[in-house]
Design an enzyme around this catalytic site. Structure first.
Site, PDB file in Angstrom:
ATOM      1  N   LYS A 166       0.843  -1.200   0.000  1.00  0.00           N
ATOM      2  CA  LYS A 166       0.000   0.000   0.000  1.00  0.00           C
ATOM      3  C   LYS A 166       0.882   1.257   0.000  1.00  0.00           C
ATOM      4  CE  LYS A 166      -4.155  -1.909   0.515  1.00  0.00           C
ATOM      5  NZ  LYS A 166      -5.339  -1.660  -0.293  1.00  0.00           N
ATOM      6  N   GLU A 206      -5.621  -1.333   7.932  1.00  0.00           N
ATOM      7  CA  GLU A 206      -5.745  -2.162   6.732  1.00  0.00           C
ATOM      8  C   GLU A 206      -5.906  -3.627   7.089  1.00  0.00           C
ATOM      9  OE1 GLU A 206      -5.364  -0.592   3.483  1.00  0.00           O
ATOM     10  OE2 GLU A 206      -6.338  -2.452   2.914  1.00  0.00           O
ATOM     11  N   ASP A 244      -9.046   1.687   5.322  1.00  0.00           N
ATOM     12  CA  ASP A 244      -9.021   1.627   3.863  1.00  0.00           C
ATOM     13  C   ASP A 244     -10.054   0.647   3.312  1.00  0.00           C
ATOM     14  OD1 ASP A 244      -7.900   2.183   1.324  1.00  0.00           O
ATOM     15  OD2 ASP A 244      -6.757   0.324   1.435  1.00  0.00           O
ATOM     16  N   ASP A 245     -10.261  -0.468   4.007  1.00  0.00           N
ATOM     17  CA  ASP A 245     -11.185  -1.487   3.493  1.00  0.00           C
ATOM     18  C   ASP A 245     -12.629  -1.015   3.599  1.00  0.00           C
ATOM     19  OD1 ASP A 245      -9.142  -3.573   3.030  1.00  0.00           O
ATOM     20  OD2 ASP A 245      -8.839  -3.235   5.156  1.00  0.00           O
TER      21      ASP A 245
END
Ligand SMILES: O=C([O-])CC(=O)C(=O)O
Ligand SMILES: [Mg+2]
Length: 565
Positions: free
Chosen positions: A175, A246, A269-270
């Site tokens: 990432k 994350e 982020d998910d």
């Protein structure tokens, strides 16, 4: 010692001799000039010819092409990253489209599964539970001093692959590579972290080569206390850093986000990144399908934190287009392995309970059994959008897709599960089952599909379109929090970059090759939204745009001068 990595001026360096070749952020390898070789005692340590970064990148690329397996290509590129970061990013910049699936989804998933087998050199920080007394020291020991972006995982839900223990470290590394390659964040500012709280993956526990703490995952209470310690230590060490959660398991992802989103600059982020890219993709695809997002009927397969996060963000966007909360919620249906979520179900998690359909909405539907299957929902609700976040391959069957297409001339179908092995249906099948009519976006990358002599590009609806721009916008504006309005403005900025906006046959999302430009645009909108939300200082539009440019790092060598410590 803190080095001024950022400016374009010469960099003053207190190291000399072989050790200078050992710092990935400083090493230039054969590109050290003659003067630098004299000044830094490097004569004899490098072959005679002084090379340019272009020449080095060309050699690296030739070597790269010799590898046949994607995981070997991954290991090769990671090795360059761990010896010469500037060169690594130069190779990425030259070949982004080609290497993205190697350094990121899907190959990064394999790299996580095989983490302890392919391990070469340390990168990032491993914070293990047995070492919990020393979190402060561990952050002090990090090779980066001026950290502005952290990506942290506990490895419990890596992509759709499940619990990979410290193997999950591959994800923060991947990432952050994209934060730099796509969003221009200097690698000197980024730090990957894994919280090693054990693993419940028996295969790893039995593996003599597994490098993490060989212990089952700790209990809830210890876990929450440990994460709290970690967050407090981060806040003390880097009070203004952006922290990205994350690949946490569903049971922790939402509670951690709720607990910390008002305490530091952080996002998940998910949940939020995936939601932002999905909403951006949907806004663009809806425009192309001829009706706004608020007129779509949307069915999700998968009601975990990612799916519910996307659903809530879609509802926000529908409300901004004029629907009431109840009207918007009626248009978004969640199906999980037990069927449609309705108000009859008990035992739902709080974020699922907000997304149930009222019983009267489905009264009169004929269903085979008590639970309402995906096929039932498609048959009765006649969705225009189908989104897969199930982590299970193959669940968008031919029967379901053909049924959807019977009622919807231009279905929008988004099988988002990662990596490729978990996709709900392949784009080739979706195109053939809908006679080329489906607008498709997948989570993992797929090659264009040729069907009946026409080529269909497949958009990759992956949070990689969003988080680098969010990071850049936050750094440029000095934002202290990540608000919903910042995420919504990122979605809209992405939709405005869609090639579909100007070409009805174009792909839904911009080419990966254009992602730096997309990130800049997202960054400007995110920075503007941060200012409007009162979480960043006032500044003029010109100053914001300038700050985005000034913070955009590009991989070029700087001139070095020697200094004493
Ligand atoms: O990493 C990716 O490709 C997207 C993502 O966050 C996930 O699937 O967990
Ligand atoms: Mg993820």
């Amino acid at each position: 010692m803190e080095l001024d990595y950022e400016s374009k001026r010469p960099l003053y360096i207190p190291y000399a001799g072989p050790i200078l070749l050992e710092f990935p952020l400083l090493n230039k390898g054969s590109a050290f000039s003659r003067e630098e070789r004299n000044e830094f005692n490097l004569n004899g340590l490098l072959p005679e010819t002084v090379e340019t970064i272009e020449e080095q990148a060309e050699r690296a690329w030739q070597q790269y092409q010799e590898f046949k397996n994607n995981i070997d290509k991954h290991v090769f590129l990671r090795n360059i990253q761990d010896t010469n970061e500037t060169l690594f990013y130069r190779v990425l910049a030259d070949h982004l489209q080609e290497v993205m699936p190697i350094i990121y989804t899907p190959t990064v998933g394999t790299a996580c599964e095989q983490f302890s087998d392919i391990y070469r050199r340390a990168r990032g920080v491993f914070i293990s539970y047995p070492n919990r007394e020393h979190i402060e020291d561990m952050l002090q020991n990090a090779t980066k001093q001026n950290v502005k972006v952290i990506v942290v995982t506990d490895g419990e839900r890596i992509l759709g692959l499940g619990d990979l223990g410290i193997g999950g470290m591959g994800i923060p590394i991947g990432k952050l590579s994209l934060y730099t390659a796509c969003g221009g964040i200097s690698p000197a500012y980024t730090l990957p972290i894994v919280l090693d709280v054990g693993t419940n993956n028996q295969q790893l526990l039995n593996d003599p080569l597994y490098m993490g703490w060989r212990h089952p995952r700790i209990g809830e209470e210890e876990y929450n206390a440990f994460v709290e310690e970690f967050i407090s230590a981060v806040k003390r060490r880097w009070p203004h850093a952006l922290l990205q959660f994350e690949d946490f398991a569903q049971k922790n992802a939402t509670p951690l986000l709720e607990k910390y989103r008002d305490k530091l600059c952080c996002f998940n982020d998910d949940i939020q990144g995936t939601a932002a890219v999905a909403v951006g993709t949907l806004i663009a695809a809806s425009r192309a399908a001829g009706s706004p997002l608020s007129e779509q009927t949307i069915v999700f397969l998968g009601a975990g934190s990612a799916g519910c996060g996307i659903a809530e963000q879609i509802i926000n966007e529908m409300m901004s287009e004029g629907l009431s909360d109840a009207e918007a919620r009626r248009r978004v249906m969640m199906v999980d392995r037990y069927g449609l979520l309705t108000d009859k179900l008990t035992n739902l998690l709080p974020f699922q309970a907000r997304l149930v359909q009222p019983s009267e909405a489905i009264a009169g539907w004929e269903t085979g059994s008590d639970s309402v299957s995906l096929l039932d929902v498609v048959r009765h609700a006649r969705p225009t959008v189908l989104i897969g976040v199930s982590g299970q391959p193959g669940l968008f069957t031919e029967e379901i897709i053909r049924e959807m297409h019977r009622h919807c001339p231009r279905p929008i179908i988004m099988p988002l599960s990662n990596p490729t092995s978990r996709v709900e249906a392949t784009p080739a099948d979706l195109i053939s089952w809908t006679d080329g009519a489906a607008l498709i976006a997948t989570g993992s990358p797929f090659a264009p599909v040729t069907w009946k002599e026409k080529v269909y590009p497949i958009a990759q609806c992956n949070n990689a379109y969003i988080f680098p721009g969010i990071g850049l916008g936050i750094i440029a504006s000095g934002a202290r929090r990540v608000t919903d309005s910042m995420l919504m403005s990122a979605s809209r900025a992405l939709a405005d970059c869609s090639p579909l906006a100007t070409d009805p046959t174009g792909p839904v999302l911009p080419e990966l090759g254009d992602i730096q430009q997309v990130s800049r645009q997202i960054a400007i909108e995110v920075a503007r939204a941060a200012r409007l939300a009162g979480v960043a200082a006032e500044s003029s539009e010109e100053a914001l745009a300038q700050a985005v440019e000034d913070n955009f790092w590009t991989p070029a060598y700087r001139h070095y001068r020697r200094t004493s410590i």
